[in-house]
Each structure stands twice: as C-alpha cells, then as structure tokens.
Design an enzyme around this catalytic site. Structure first.
Site, mmCIF file in Angstrom:
data_model
loop_
_atom_site.group_PDB
_atom_site.id
_atom_site.type_symbol
_atom_site.label_atom_id
_atom_site.label_comp_id
_atom_site.label_asym_id
_atom_site.label_seq_id
_atom_site.Cartn_x
_atom_site.Cartn_y
_atom_site.Cartn_z
ATOM 1 N N GLU A 47 0.858 -1.198 0.000
ATOM 2 C CA GLU A 47 0.000 0.000 0.000
ATOM 3 C C GLU A 47 0.894 1.247 0.000
ATOM 4 O OE1 GLU A 47 -1.484 0.814 3.965
ATOM 5 O OE2 GLU A 47 -3.323 1.730 3.184
ATOM 6 N N ASN A 114 -6.982 6.207 -1.701
ATOM 7 C CA ASN A 114 -5.889 5.284 -1.409
ATOM 8 C C ASN A 114 -6.124 4.100 -2.363
ATOM 9 O OD1 ASN A 114 -4.082 3.444 -0.338
ATOM 10 N ND2 ASN A 114 -4.591 3.909 1.793
ATOM 11 N N LYS A 131 -9.409 1.991 -1.845
ATOM 12 C CA LYS A 131 -9.606 1.435 -0.506
ATOM 13 C C LYS A 131 -10.945 1.856 0.106
ATOM 14 C CE LYS A 131 -7.013 1.214 3.898
ATOM 15 N NZ LYS A 131 -5.727 1.600 4.509
ATOM 16 N N GLU A 150 -6.011 8.600 7.902
ATOM 17 C CA GLU A 150 -6.554 8.174 6.601
ATOM 18 C C GLU A 150 -7.959 8.745 6.366
ATOM 19 O OE1 GLU A 150 -5.819 4.395 4.748
ATOM 20 O OE2 GLU A 150 -4.745 3.770 6.535
ATOM 21 N N CYS A 181 -4.747 -2.953 2.820
ATOM 22 C CA CYS A 181 -4.449 -2.897 4.244
ATOM 23 C C CYS A 181 -5.641 -3.210 5.144
ATOM 24 C CB CYS A 181 -3.796 -1.566 4.613
ATOM 25 S SG CYS A 181 -2.995 -1.704 6.236
ATOM 26 N N ASN A 206 0.360 -1.178 5.276
ATOM 27 C CA ASN A 206 1.279 -0.472 6.183
ATOM 28 C C ASN A 206 0.659 -0.616 7.561
ATOM 29 O OD1 ASN A 206 3.296 1.851 4.822
ATOM 30 N ND2 ASN A 206 1.577 1.281 3.507
HETATM 31 N N1 CDT Z 1 -2.887 1.359 6.537
HETATM 32 C C1 CDT Z 1 -3.775 0.717 7.311
HETATM 33 O O1 CDT Z 1 -4.903 0.514 6.916
HETATM 34 N N2 CDT Z 1 -3.371 0.346 8.546
HETATM 35 C C2 CDT Z 1 -4.236 -0.242 9.515
HETATM 36 C C3 CDT Z 1 -3.798 0.127 10.880
HETATM 37 C C4 CDT Z 1 -4.872 -0.104 11.858
HETATM 38 S S1 CDT Z 1 -4.282 -0.238 13.461
HETATM 39 C C5 CDT Z 1 -4.786 -1.855 13.833
HETATM 40 C C6 CDT Z 1 -4.306 -1.773 9.440
HETATM 41 O O2 CDT Z 1 -5.413 -2.300 9.497
HETATM 42 O O3 CDT Z 1 -3.278 -2.424 9.381
#
Ligand code: CDT
Length: 322
Positions: A47, A114, A131, A150, A181, A206
């Site tokens: 991502e 995204n 996304k 985000e 993600c 990420n």
């Molecule tokens: N980039 C992204 O979507 N990151 C989220 C962080 C959430 S914290 C649990 C993820 O779901 O990995």
C-alpha cells in the site's frame, strides 16, 4: 494443464519522507529484476508504495498533502515500472495515493483515494481498486504518539470490490481481486470477492506495531495479520498475497510479515526481514477448485436468506422477555 502463476511478494523496507519517487522506484525495479530471475509472472508491492506512510502526520495545507499523491499513472516517475513490466514480461500490483481531477456539475473537484492498480505483462493497467475500509481518524489527536489520518486525507473508495480477469501468460489466466491494508481485516472484503469467484487476492499494507487506541493488541499484530489473511483465503477458496511496507519508518515501527497464503489457508511463502525482500511462491489457481467445489461451494451450502433475516433485524439481539 494446471494454471500456475509464480508470484513475488515484493516487500519494501522503510521509506523516509525525504526520499524521492525516483529513489523508491529504483528499489522497486531491483525487486522486479529479482522477481524475473526467480521466474515470477506477477509481483505485488505494498500500500502507498511510492512514499512514506504520510497519514502519520497532521497537515492542514492542501499543498502539504498533495505532494504525496500521483496525478497521473503512469507519470514520469512511475513510467519505468511500466517499461519494466513490458521488457521483463512481468505483471505488478502497485498501491499509491491517487489524486483525481473531476469535472462535475459544481465545477472542478479534486478527489483523493488510497488506490491500487494491477498491470499485466504488456504494461497495461487491467484493474483499479480504491480502498474502502479507511482506518484511523479525521481530526488531529495530539495524545497519539503518531497520527493515523486516513479518514482525513482519503475519500472512501467508490469502485466496490470488483473481481477481474487477468492473463499473465499462456495458461496463466485467472480471476483476481485487490484490497488494501485495513480491508484485509474485514470478512466482507474476501466474501464479496469470493462470491465473484476470485482465485487470487492481492493486498498491500502499512501496519504499525503499535495501535494507539488499543496498545493491548500490539503483541498480537503478526498473529492478527496472519489470522485474517489465512481465514479469508480458506473460507473463500482463494490465494491471498499480503505485502507489507515494513520496518522503522520515520520513527514508527511497522510489521513486515508479508505472506503468500494458499486456498487451504496454509502459508506457502513469507518474508523474514523488515527490509526490501522478495518472497516467491508457485500458485496453482486450480487448487482453488477443491475448496470452491466442496466445503465452500457457495451455491450448495450458503444460506443467504437466513443471513438476511438477521441483517433486517439490524443484528441487534431483542431484549430479554420478562
Ligand atoms: N494502513 C492501514 O490501513 N493500517 C491499519 C492500521 C490499523 S491499526 C490496527 C491496518 O489495518 O493495518
């Protein structure tokens, strides 16, 4: 003849805020060459692969935000990835921040998503995804060690979860889907794609090790990462390729743990570092059939009418009688 696609999970280590697109693309090209040398047909990048994970900072001025976005795909900095796809004969899936200028009824509108694209071996974009499950928050929350904005910087994706057919060479055609993600934590993502017959889901992520609102989950970050992708694969009889941007990026530790999961739910390829690394697996798309035709034969065993009854009740348990 089995439909075998050799896939590379092209994990990236940290990207600094000061790194240029050209520097990052150089690292990605090195992974593409390594993938080709390992017989890959397709590589999957993380991502927001072209920049640091910028939602960790609070910005107010649009110009401070828009520098992280691509207005054109390919653009001058990303064209070398498309050229490499063509010359190497290697598809790729790329996550990036997408800025779209639209002419609407109220004039010109700038939209931010995204996004991810899949590119075939001819260098053509064959599918696009934006996304849907945006995590984090929209306002500055100074109590956090780092932000996860985000919901401030992106609009929710407006393309749904479309499965698509793609062909990565003779005997290498199949039904693919993309997710980004946080989408991977939601069963709906896999099921909506599964209902379209998806055979391989491509996911970049990420994920910080530390989750500020729930630090008690930190020690489980790898377990949860594997849990969601392994169950999503098995319950929908599909391959899942999950690829991280990993390591300590601008002071924030991000998990690696990039994995390739078979329709059995088993992990068949994995990165073991938190730097730039390629994990390769031979993925037979026909292995999906024994799951799609038996335990998870949706037409035969799903009970959508029963699920609808609960949804119509809004999922709430009625109050106890008496
Ligand atoms: N980039 C992204 O979507 N990151 C989220 C962080 C959430 S914290 C649990 C993820 O779901 O990995």
């Amino acid at each position: 003849m089995p439909r075998v696609i050799t896939v590379g999970a092209a994990q990236l280590g940290p990207i600094a805020r000061a790194d240029t697109r050209a520097q990052v693309v150089g690292r990605m090209l090195a992974l593409m060459h390594e993938a080709k040398a390992n017989g890959c047909d397709l590589v999957v990048f993380p991502e927001l692969a072209l920049t640091t994970f910028f939602p960790r900072w609070y910005f107010e001025r649009p110009q401070d935000i828009d520098v992280f976005f691509e207005r054109d795909m390919p653009g001058p900095d990303t064209q070398p990835l498309f050229d490499a796809a063509r010359t190497l004969g290697l598809g790729f899936c790329l996550g990036y921040a997408e800025l779209v200028e639209e002419d609407g009824q109220e004039g010109r509108k700038t939209r931010h998503f995204n996004s991810a694209i899949t590119v075939d071996k001819s260098g053509a974009i064959v599918a696009r995804y934006r996304k849907i499950h945006l995590p984090g928050h929209a306002e500055h929350e100074p109590w956090r060690r780092f932000q996860h904005l985000e919901k401030r910087y992106f609009e929710r994706g407006n393309l749904g979860f479309p499965a698509f057919r793609a062909n990565f060479g003779e005997g290498k055609a199949g039904i693919f889907g993309m997710a980004i993600c946080n989408d991977r934590r939601w069963p709906e993502t896999y099921r909506v794609l599964g209902l379209q017959g998806v055979e391989m889901i491509l996911i970049g992520y990420n994920t910080p090790v530390h989750n500020p609102p729930a630090p008690e989950h930190d020690a489980l970050s790898h377990f949860h990462n594997q849990l969601v992708m392994q169950s999503g694969a098995y319950q929908n009889g599909t391959w899942v390729v999950g690829v991280a941007k990993a390591g300590k990026e601008e002071g924030v530790e991000q998990i690696g743990n990039s994995i390739i999961v078979a329709p059995s739910g088993e992990i068949v390829g994995a990165c073991t570092t938190t730097g730039d690394e390629l994990a390769v697996a031979r993925c037979d798309l026909d292995l999906t059939a024994s799951y799609k035709n038996t335990t998870f034969n949706f037409a035969h065993h799903r009970e959508p009418e029963q699920y609808r009854m609960i949804v119509e009740r809004k999922g709430a348990v009625p109050p106890a009688k008496g």
